[in-house]
Design a protein around this motif. Structure first.
Motif, PDB file in Angstrom:
ATOM      1  N   ALA A   1      -3.406  44.167  25.021  1.00 29.50           N
ATOM      2  CA  ALA A   1      -4.143  43.744  23.821  1.00 29.50           C
ATOM      3  C   ALA A   1      -4.337  42.235  23.812  1.00 29.50           C
ATOM      4  O   ALA A   1      -5.402  41.745  23.399  1.00 29.50           O
ATOM      5  N   ASP A   2      -3.333  41.472  24.263  1.00 27.18           N
ATOM      6  CA  ASP A   2      -3.482  40.023  24.324  1.00 27.18           C
ATOM      7  C   ASP A   2      -4.607  39.627  25.278  1.00 27.18           C
ATOM      8  O   ASP A   2      -5.386  38.715  24.997  1.00 27.18           O
ATOM      9  N   ALA A   3      -4.698  40.320  26.413  1.00 27.63           N
ATOM     10  CA  ALA A   3      -5.747  39.998  27.381  1.00 27.63           C
ATOM     11  C   ALA A   3      -7.124  40.341  26.827  1.00 27.63           C
ATOM     12  O   ALA A   3      -8.080  39.571  26.969  1.00 27.63           O
ATOM     13  N   HIS A   4      -7.256  41.491  26.180  1.00 28.42           N
ATOM     14  CA  HIS A   4      -8.552  41.892  25.635  1.00 28.42           C
ATOM     15  C   HIS A   4      -9.002  40.970  24.500  1.00 28.42           C
ATOM     16  O   HIS A   4     -10.201  40.738  24.322  1.00 28.42           O
ATOM     17  N   ALA A   5      -8.047  40.485  23.736  1.00 31.50           N
ATOM     18  CA  ALA A   5      -8.405  39.664  22.582  1.00 31.50           C
ATOM     19  C   ALA A   5      -9.017  38.333  23.000  1.00 31.50           C
ATOM     20  O   ALA A   5      -9.783  37.739  22.231  1.00 31.50           O
ATOM     21  N   VAL A   6      -8.700  37.837  24.202  1.00 29.12           N
ATOM     22  CA  VAL A   6      -9.157  36.509  24.599  1.00 29.12           C
ATOM     23  C   VAL A   6     -10.164  36.541  25.746  1.00 29.12           C
ATOM     24  O   VAL A   6     -10.831  35.545  26.014  1.00 29.12           O
ATOM     25  N   ALA A   7     -10.279  37.662  26.449  1.00 28.84           N
ATOM     26  CA  ALA A   7     -11.212  37.738  27.568  1.00 28.84           C
ATOM     27  C   ALA A   7     -12.646  37.787  27.052  1.00 28.84           C
ATOM     28  O   ALA A   7     -12.913  38.313  25.968  1.00 28.84           O
ATOM     29  N   PRO A   8     -13.612  37.256  27.820  1.00 25.95           N
ATOM     30  CA  PRO A   8     -15.015  37.409  27.424  1.00 25.95           C
ATOM     31  C   PRO A   8     -15.368  38.885  27.273  1.00 25.95           C
ATOM     32  O   PRO A   8     -14.868  39.738  28.009  1.00 25.95           O
ATOM     33  N   THR A   9     -16.236  39.186  26.341  1.00 25.30           N
ATOM     34  CA  THR A   9     -16.567  40.579  26.042  1.00 25.30           C
ATOM     35  C   THR A   9     -17.035  41.370  27.261  1.00 25.30           C
ATOM     36  O   THR A   9     -16.607  42.517  27.447  1.00 25.30           O
ATOM     37  N   PRO A  10     -17.918  40.825  28.132  1.00 23.60           N
ATOM     38  CA  PRO A  10     -18.322  41.620  29.300  1.00 23.60           C
ATOM     39  C   PRO A  10     -17.164  41.954  30.233  1.00 23.60           C
ATOM     40  O   PRO A  10     -17.228  42.933  30.974  1.00 23.60           O
ATOM     41  N   VAL A  11     -16.099  41.157  30.182  1.00 19.28           N
ATOM     42  CA  VAL A  11     -14.928  41.418  31.022  1.00 19.28           C
ATOM     43  C   VAL A  11     -14.095  42.551  30.433  1.00 19.28           C
ATOM     44  O   VAL A  11     -13.493  43.348  31.162  1.00 19.28           O
ATOM     45  N   CYS A  12     -14.066  42.644  29.110  1.00 18.03           N
ATOM     46  CA  CYS A  12     -13.253  43.677  28.458  1.00 18.03           C
ATOM     47  C   CYS A  12     -13.682  45.077  28.876  1.00 18.03           C
ATOM     48  O   CYS A  12     -12.842  45.989  28.963  1.00 18.03           O
ATOM     49  N   ILE A  13     -14.976  45.274  29.133  1.00 20.45           N
ATOM     50  CA  ILE A  13     -15.404  46.622  29.509  1.00 20.45           C
ATOM     51  C   ILE A  13     -14.848  47.004  30.881  1.00 20.45           C
ATOM     52  O   ILE A  13     -14.620  48.184  31.156  1.00 20.45           O
TER      53      ILE A  13
END
Length: 608
Positions: free
Chosen positions: A235-247
């Motif tokens: 969750a920490d990584a998803h909260a700060v990663a650029p949105t295209p990276v989260c997918i």
């Protein structure tokens, strides 16, 4: 031309293009860098699709440099291509294309290094899914992790992405050390790194060394899969990663961790540990159930949309871990189909959250209350995405869960159907609750339960704009339609069951890789009619809708005494769970250590 000669290309092409863009990207116009990365990602997806189609009947084996095995000795390095591994590469390519299309108008300034890192990530995932060599599985694992950490901290001028990337990097590096230690133990025992040769070297041996190696390798890969208690970094990584990276993180990276556990178990450990299937099944299913529940509860109490979606990924990973943990071809196939449908729907929801961040400069559910009333198309996409996570037919999540439910019933775990229903209601209900609040202005403007809600800071990733580019919305729509289309082809489940059966046939795989002997046709037992599973999906969708409605309109629907009672009881329970996710990497490492010790101890107790 034999199709296996194409096997290196999904790895080689992205790496070559990444090298070119690293050297010349700063001299190229942005549109050209975007186009080159997009074409390369599409080519990799297409090549993996061809390999998937060609490996339907038997795994394809490619020996680099023509170094074929001599007897039981694997001299060279091989790729062993099966539909599930090739499907992982194809899904990575598709999500990379969607991310690049979305980012073309999402970032105001985007250096070529973003394309370089994304292409390296793509190449690593493709190699990860295709390799038949245990050490190279680790090498691709590390290459994927290195590029993922860099992508997570891409906005390095801000402190939060750096902290999130640090948590991600430290915990996943420890997972990699566990995998490497397990490989070293197996190499010391068998003198082999090729998984087929390693399986023949182990035979039926199940001593302490084999159990320790199994525990280390499984825990190491489950760190990447974000299984409880190894999940804190996600969750920490998803909260700060650029949105295209989260997918990519939610759509394929965590699934790759579970794929590795299944691949290694089927190729190496299934014979030594096969006599204790029932006990190992209890351990893995229990871990999956815990992951599903913790992820679902944490998902529902978030108001930061990206963290909400990240915790739902953890919950759905628990469902997939239960599917594999049943140790049957049908359960593993269900997990694979579920992963396909989940990755597409979750990718679409992350892109939709990115659209909100682009338009309104925040992804805080409360701050967005009522501001999305005019974005009807986006609101409809959130509704469909939430129902897709809840398992509404014909989304791919429904088709995958139907196979897992049947496998669970056959193994004596029929109660899993009720667990899946509960976590589907929680995760789907969380998305639908956020949808009602953001796009209709429903629900209170504040949280009644103290300590619940999660981090809400999310710096904008784009310049302020009153328009939504068609490319951003189109990428989200395309992924949502893909997730919907998966469930329209029940034959996909049949093919996945045949592929999963071959993956769990260690002796057949070894004969195929080392001797070139084709595997016999995979027998697939007739499946139950999908009507019952469709009813289950409809029930979970209705439950998610009702949960969202009760949450939003609790002041009207629930008496004050009931609300106060829920406030006190839920506040204590959920606040304690919330505090465990402290954001401190030292705490996460402690939980990781305890998890490895506990898993290893249970392996020693149950499998000796």
């Amino acid at each position: 031309m034999k199709p296996e000669v194409l096997a290196p290309l999904p790895v080689v092409l992205p790496l070559l293009m990444a090298a070119f863009l690293a050297a010349a990207g700063k001299h190229l116009p942005r549109w050209l860098a975007d186009a080159l990365a997009l074409l390369t990602s599409g080519a990799a997806a297409l090549l993996c699709g061809v390999l998937l189609f060609a490996s339907r009947e038997n795994p394809l084996v490619y020996w680099f440099g023509g170094w074929f095995p001599r007897g039981n000795l694997a001299i060279g390095i091989s790729f062993v291509i099966d539909p599930i591994g090739a499907g992982l590469g194809a899904m990575t390519g598709v999500l990379s294309v969607a991310g690049l299309v979305f980012s073309a108008r999402y970032f105001d300034t985007l250096g070529a290094m973003f394309h370089v890192l994304l292409l390296i990530f793509l190449a690593a995932l493709c190699g990860f899914g295709l390799t038949g060599d245990f050490f190279n599985l680790f090498v691709f694992f590390e290459l994927m992790s290195a590029s993922a950490v860099a992508l997570c901290g891409y906005k390095s001028e801000e402190p939060c992405p750096v902290q999130g990337a640090l948590n991600f990097g430290i915990t996943n590096t420890l997972g990699a050390f566990l995998v490497l230690t397990g490989i070293a133990l197996l190499y010391g025992k068998t003198g082999a790194l090729n998984m087929a040769q390693m399986a023949r070297g182990l035979g039926t041996a199940r001593d302490g060394l084999v159990l320790v190696a199994f525990a280390f390798v499984t825990c190491g890969f489950l760190v990447k899969a974000a299984a409880v208690p190894f999940h804190f970094w996600l969750a920490d990584a998803h909260a700060v990663a650029p949105t295209p990276v989260c997918i990519l993180f939610s759509g394929v990276m965590v699934e790759a961790g579970l794929y590795a556990v299944a691949r290694v178990y089927g190729a190496v450990f299934v014979v030594p540990l096969g006599s204790h299937d029932a006990r190992l099944r209890l351990l893995l299913v229990g871990m999956g159930a815990l992951t599903a529940v913790v992820g679902g509860l944490m998902c529902f109490v978030q108001r930061h949309l990206k963290r909400l979606l990240a915790f739902s990924t953890i919950s759905h990973m628990g469902v997939m871990l239960c599917g594999f943990g049943l140790l049957s071809g049908r359960g593993l196939a269900g997990a694979a189909v579920y992963a396909l449908g989940h990755g597409a729907v979750k990718g679409s929801l992350f892109l939709c959250a990115g659209v909100l961040l682009h338009r309104y400069r925040t992804v805080d559910e409360l701050a967005l209350r009522g501001r999305g009333r005019r974005l009807r198309v986006l609101g409809c996409m959130f509704i469909l995405g939430g129902l897709g996570l809840a398992g509404l037919p014909p989304f791919g999540t429904y088709l995958g869960e139907s196979a897992i439910d049947e496998a669970a019933k056959a193994a004596g775990y029929a109660w899993l159907a009720m667990l899946f229903l509960a976590v589907s209601v929680l995760t789907g209900g969380a998305v639908l609750r956020a949808t009602g609040r953001i796009f209709a202005g429903w629900g209170p403007a504040r949280e009644e339960v103290p300590g619940i809600g999660g981090e809400t800071t999310e710096p904008p990733e784009t310049p302020k704009s009153r328009t939504i580019p068609a490319s951003m919305l189109g990428a989200a729509v395309g992924l949502l339609l893909a997730g919907l289309a998966v469930g329209l082809f029940p034959a996909l489940r049949h093919g996945a069951e045949a592929a999963a059966g071959r993956m769990l046939n260690a002796e057949g795989q070894a004969a195929r890789v080392l001797d070139g002997v084709p595997l016999p046709p995979a027998g697939v037992e007739p499946s139950e009619p999908l009507g019952k599973s469709a009813l289950h999906g409809l029930l979970s969708s209705v439950g998610a809708t009702l949960l969202a409605e009760v949450t939003l309109f609790r002041e009207r629907l629930l008496p004050k005494a009931v609300r106060e009672g829920l406030k006190q009881s839920l506040g204590v329970a959920l606040r304690g769970l919330r505090e465990l996710h402290s954001g401190h990497v030292g705490d996460y490492v402690t939980w990781l250590t305890l998890g490895v010790a506990g898993f290893g101890g249970l392996c020693a107790l149950l499998l000796r």
